[in-house]
Design an enzyme around this catalytic site. Sequence first.
Site, PDB file in Angstrom:
ATOM      1  N   LYS A 108       0.830  -1.300   0.025  1.00  0.00           N
ATOM      2  CA  LYS A 108      -0.135   0.003   0.001  1.00  0.00           C
ATOM      3  C   LYS A 108       0.946   1.354  -0.020  1.00  0.00           C
ATOM      4  CE  LYS A 108       0.546  -1.433   4.353  1.00  0.00           C
ATOM      5  NZ  LYS A 108       0.734  -2.942   4.657  1.00  0.00           N
ATOM      6  N   GLU A 132      -5.657  -6.023  -4.048  1.00  0.00           N
ATOM      7  CA  GLU A 132      -6.655  -6.213  -2.971  1.00  0.00           C
ATOM      8  C   GLU A 132      -5.994  -6.477  -1.525  1.00  0.00           C
ATOM      9  OE1 GLU A 132      -9.826  -6.335  -1.444  1.00  0.00           O
ATOM     10  OE2 GLU A 132     -10.315  -7.443  -3.315  1.00  0.00           O
ATOM     11  N   ILE A 139      -9.436  -8.683   3.973  1.00  0.00           N
ATOM     12  CA  ILE A 139     -10.829  -8.368   3.682  1.00  0.00           C
ATOM     13  C   ILE A 139     -10.877  -7.844   2.317  1.00  0.00           C
ATOM     14  CG2 ILE A 139     -12.311  -6.498   4.609  1.00  0.00           C
ATOM     15  CD1 ILE A 139     -10.877  -6.432   7.227  1.00  0.00           C
ATOM     16  N   GLY A 190       4.473 -10.012  17.757  1.00  0.00           N
ATOM     17  CA  GLY A 190       4.645 -10.021  16.307  1.00  0.00           C
ATOM     18  C   GLY A 190       3.536  -9.041  15.540  1.00  0.00           C
ATOM     19  N   ASP A 204       0.436   3.973   8.106  1.00  0.00           N
ATOM     20  CA  ASP A 204      -0.087   2.985   7.402  1.00  0.00           C
ATOM     21  C   ASP A 204      -1.653   3.183   6.911  1.00  0.00           C
ATOM     22  OD1 ASP A 204       0.078  -0.157   6.296  1.00  0.00           O
ATOM     23  OD2 ASP A 204      -1.677  -0.139   7.973  1.00  0.00           O
ATOM     24  N   LYS A 208      -3.720   3.282   3.306  1.00  0.00           N
ATOM     25  CA  LYS A 208      -4.922   2.533   2.800  1.00  0.00           C
ATOM     26  C   LYS A 208      -6.237   3.607   2.654  1.00  0.00           C
ATOM     27  CE  LYS A 208      -3.264  -1.199   5.797  1.00  0.00           C
ATOM     28  NZ  LYS A 208      -3.172  -1.718   7.120  1.00  0.00           N
ATOM     29  N   GLY A 305      -1.190 -10.874   8.381  1.00  0.00           N
ATOM     30  CA  GLY A 305      -1.012 -12.428   8.618  1.00  0.00           C
ATOM     31  C   GLY A 305      -0.730 -12.906   7.185  1.00  0.00           C
TER      32      GLY A 305
HETATM   33  P1  NAP Z   1       8.563  -9.646   4.903  1.00  0.00           P
HETATM   34  O1  NAP Z   1       8.081 -10.901   5.736  1.00  0.00           O
HETATM   35  O2  NAP Z   1       9.616  -8.894   5.304  1.00  0.00           O
HETATM   36  O3  NAP Z   1       9.093 -10.499   3.654  1.00  0.00           O
HETATM   37  C1  NAP Z   1       9.660  -9.666   2.532  1.00  0.00           C
HETATM   38  C2  NAP Z   1      10.278 -10.665   1.394  1.00  0.00           C
HETATM   39  O4  NAP Z   1      10.898  -9.887   0.489  1.00  0.00           O
HETATM   40  C3  NAP Z   1      11.501 -11.473   2.060  1.00  0.00           C
HETATM   41  O5  NAP Z   1      11.429 -12.876   1.644  1.00  0.00           O
HETATM   42  C4  NAP Z   1      12.669 -10.885   1.535  1.00  0.00           C
HETATM   43  O6  NAP Z   1      13.670 -11.903   1.280  1.00  0.00           O
HETATM   44  C5  NAP Z   1      12.179 -10.357   0.235  1.00  0.00           C
HETATM   45  N1  NAP Z   1      12.814  -9.004  -0.237  1.00  0.00           N
HETATM   46  C6  NAP Z   1      12.976  -7.957   0.417  1.00  0.00           C
HETATM   47  N2  NAP Z   1      13.979  -7.044  -0.423  1.00  0.00           N
HETATM   48  C7  NAP Z   1      14.248  -7.807  -1.454  1.00  0.00           C
HETATM   49  C8  NAP Z   1      15.282  -7.691  -2.402  1.00  0.00           C
HETATM   50  N3  NAP Z   1      15.541  -6.310  -2.431  1.00  0.00           N
HETATM   51  N4  NAP Z   1      15.480  -8.641  -3.284  1.00  0.00           N
HETATM   52  C9  NAP Z   1      14.980  -9.985  -3.194  1.00  0.00           C
HETATM   53  N5  NAP Z   1      14.131 -10.037  -2.263  1.00  0.00           N
HETATM   54  C10 NAP Z   1      13.816  -9.140  -1.406  1.00  0.00           C
HETATM   55  O7  NAP Z   1       7.478  -8.988   4.409  1.00  0.00           O
HETATM   56  P2  NAP Z   1       5.951  -9.475   4.239  1.00  0.00           P
HETATM   57  O8  NAP Z   1       5.265  -9.157   5.892  1.00  0.00           O
HETATM   58  O9  NAP Z   1       5.437 -10.550   3.853  1.00  0.00           O
HETATM   59  O10 NAP Z   1       4.913  -8.328   3.508  1.00  0.00           O
HETATM   60  C11 NAP Z   1       5.242  -8.076   2.146  1.00  0.00           C
HETATM   61  C12 NAP Z   1       4.265  -6.820   1.418  1.00  0.00           C
HETATM   62  O11 NAP Z   1       3.055  -7.260   1.774  1.00  0.00           O
HETATM   63  C13 NAP Z   1       4.603  -5.708   2.136  1.00  0.00           C
HETATM   64  O12 NAP Z   1       4.405  -4.613   0.974  1.00  0.00           O
HETATM   65  C14 NAP Z   1       3.779  -5.397   3.129  1.00  0.00           C
HETATM   66  O13 NAP Z   1       3.236  -3.901   3.386  1.00  0.00           O
HETATM   67  C15 NAP Z   1       2.276  -6.250   2.724  1.00  0.00           C
HETATM   68  N6  NAP Z   1       1.594  -6.597   3.685  1.00  0.00           N
HETATM   69  C16 NAP Z   1       1.822  -7.363   4.481  1.00  0.00           C
HETATM   70  C17 NAP Z   1       0.819  -7.896   5.589  1.00  0.00           C
HETATM   71  C18 NAP Z   1       1.529  -8.843   6.586  1.00  0.00           C
HETATM   72  O14 NAP Z   1       0.593  -9.197   7.349  1.00  0.00           O
HETATM   73  N7  NAP Z   1       2.612  -9.148   6.873  1.00  0.00           N
HETATM   74  C19 NAP Z   1      -0.485  -7.255   5.379  1.00  0.00           C
HETATM   75  C20 NAP Z   1      -0.742  -6.826   4.348  1.00  0.00           C
HETATM   76  C21 NAP Z   1       0.171  -6.139   3.579  1.00  0.00           C
HETATM   77  P3  NAP Z   1      14.366 -12.652   2.464  1.00  0.00           P
HETATM   78  O15 NAP Z   1      13.641 -13.352   2.972  1.00  0.00           O
HETATM   79  O16 NAP Z   1      15.580 -13.313   1.598  1.00  0.00           O
HETATM   80  O17 NAP Z   1      14.887 -11.593   3.315  1.00  0.00           O
HETATM   81  N1  HSE Z   2       0.861  -3.072   9.641  1.00  0.00           N
HETATM   82  C1  HSE Z   2      -0.364  -3.317   9.320  1.00  0.00           C
HETATM   83  C2  HSE Z   2      -1.373  -3.298  10.479  1.00  0.00           C
HETATM   84  C3  HSE Z   2      -0.651  -4.732   8.582  1.00  0.00           C
HETATM   85  O1  HSE Z   2      -0.945  -3.455  11.685  1.00  0.00           O
HETATM   86  O2  HSE Z   2      -2.642  -3.234  10.191  1.00  0.00           O
HETATM   87  C4  HSE Z   2      -0.133  -4.692   7.132  1.00  0.00           C
HETATM   88  O3  HSE Z   2      -0.880  -3.724   6.444  1.00  0.00           O
END
Ligand code: NAP
Ligand code: HSE
Length: 433
Positions: A108, A132, A139, A190, A204, A208, A305
Amino acid sequence: MSQLPVRLGLAGFGTVGQGLASILTENAGWITRRLGREVKVMALAVRDRTKARPVPFPAGARLVDDPRELARDPDVDIVVELMGGQTMAHELVLSALEAGKHVVTANKALLAERGSELFAVAERQGVGLYYEASICGGIPIVQTLKESLAGNHILDVTGILNGTSNFILSRMTSKGLSYEAALKKAQKKGYAEADPTLDVEGVDAAHKLALLIRLAYGRDYSLSDLPVTGITGVTPLDIAYAKEFGCRIKLIGKASMVEGKISAGVHPMLLADSYLLAQVHGAFNAVRVTGDAVGSIMLYGQGAGGRPTASAVLADIMALARDGAAPNNTGFPEKILPPADVLSADQEVSKRYFRFSVEDRPGVLAALSGAMGAAGISIYQVLQKADPDCPDETVVPIVFMTHHARQRDVLAALAKIRTYPFVKAEPVHLRVL
Ligand code: NAP
Ligand code: HSE
């Protein structure tokens, strides 16, 4: 099955990337049944190939070090950006769109900051840029606004858009914790990052909300126009007073159409316990949409998550597999949206909560209410509670709840009240939903 598989280039194998891989494996048969085609990860980019991960890399996926290789890979139809950040993610998304590939992202921040540019490239290339998962994780609010409510004028979108802040405020409310103690708890569980700034400062949620405004009103709303207040200033004392008025404090993102202009902001607000939104606790998210035909609806669920977020990523992949020839990025025929006509912040109207720390002496209440009245603000309820443990306290809190007041008038009243010598601390004021 004669059709070719849907071929993905996946950038990122963290929380969401692994969630996606696990659903693709577990639900493979069902996904193929729905789509009539398999979905396969052809190539995968991570930073560190040697890192131990609870979910194995997708079978047969080619591992690459540079995510931009995914944009050049002739075996990739859809690039799925799940890295986060804005530098490499921007390069990857831009180069994938330029190369004529569809993109699915959960990022986002990237779309709220640089969406205008990226949607323009997607439009020029005739490809999809779907997102989405970027608003409230699992959601399905994007599809709801883009498709299900397409025939409605959207009067209002109001939501709990950040799970971390909602968890912290819920703990402060239910367990009487301080902000600092509740933040520690969120970090231990976490939810909150080591640096929680984006979540607790409302950024954040602002990202959104800017995306929700695009979907609801078909306007490009600049983040710099959005008034944003985080939750770091919310105190247990105000939560306790809110309870006295039958309310809770939540971080709310809200956009509505007022006299043809968009009024929007992210702020901690009091809301009556009887509201459904007040019953959204912990790290959950919810969005209430009011349309002129449908009335009010509310979507509730996990805004973060691995698997909930990946559920939304997969929905986008499947939608693109179906309507990739004519992608619907904005929900409007003009793919480059015109700028929003923004209601100036000082014209915003809402009910208010004020708490003043004042000397307990004659004339104070009259002076405070006089300043309110002079600014055209009508008081609805007043509360002054003596602390039975400190009967000789000379500084006491006085709390006002007001009827609807214009922001300009609120600022005028506060400017006057700050000059009174009996006011002993910076006044607290919060909006009431
Ligand atoms: P994360 O757990 O930090 O994972 C990021 C991944 O990207 C890791 O596998 C990392 O590799 C890889 N990466 C980062 N920079 C890179 C680069 N320069 N080259 C190659 N690989 C790279 O992040 P996440 O929580 O999954 O979130 C991913 C996206 O979804 C973000 O935009 C976040 O805002 C969005 N999002 C997340 C959630 C949530 O609940 N986590 C919810 C909604 C939206 P390594 O594993 O090797 O370090
Ligand atoms: N950091 C966000 C939250 C989750 O606490 O809702 C990813 O959008």
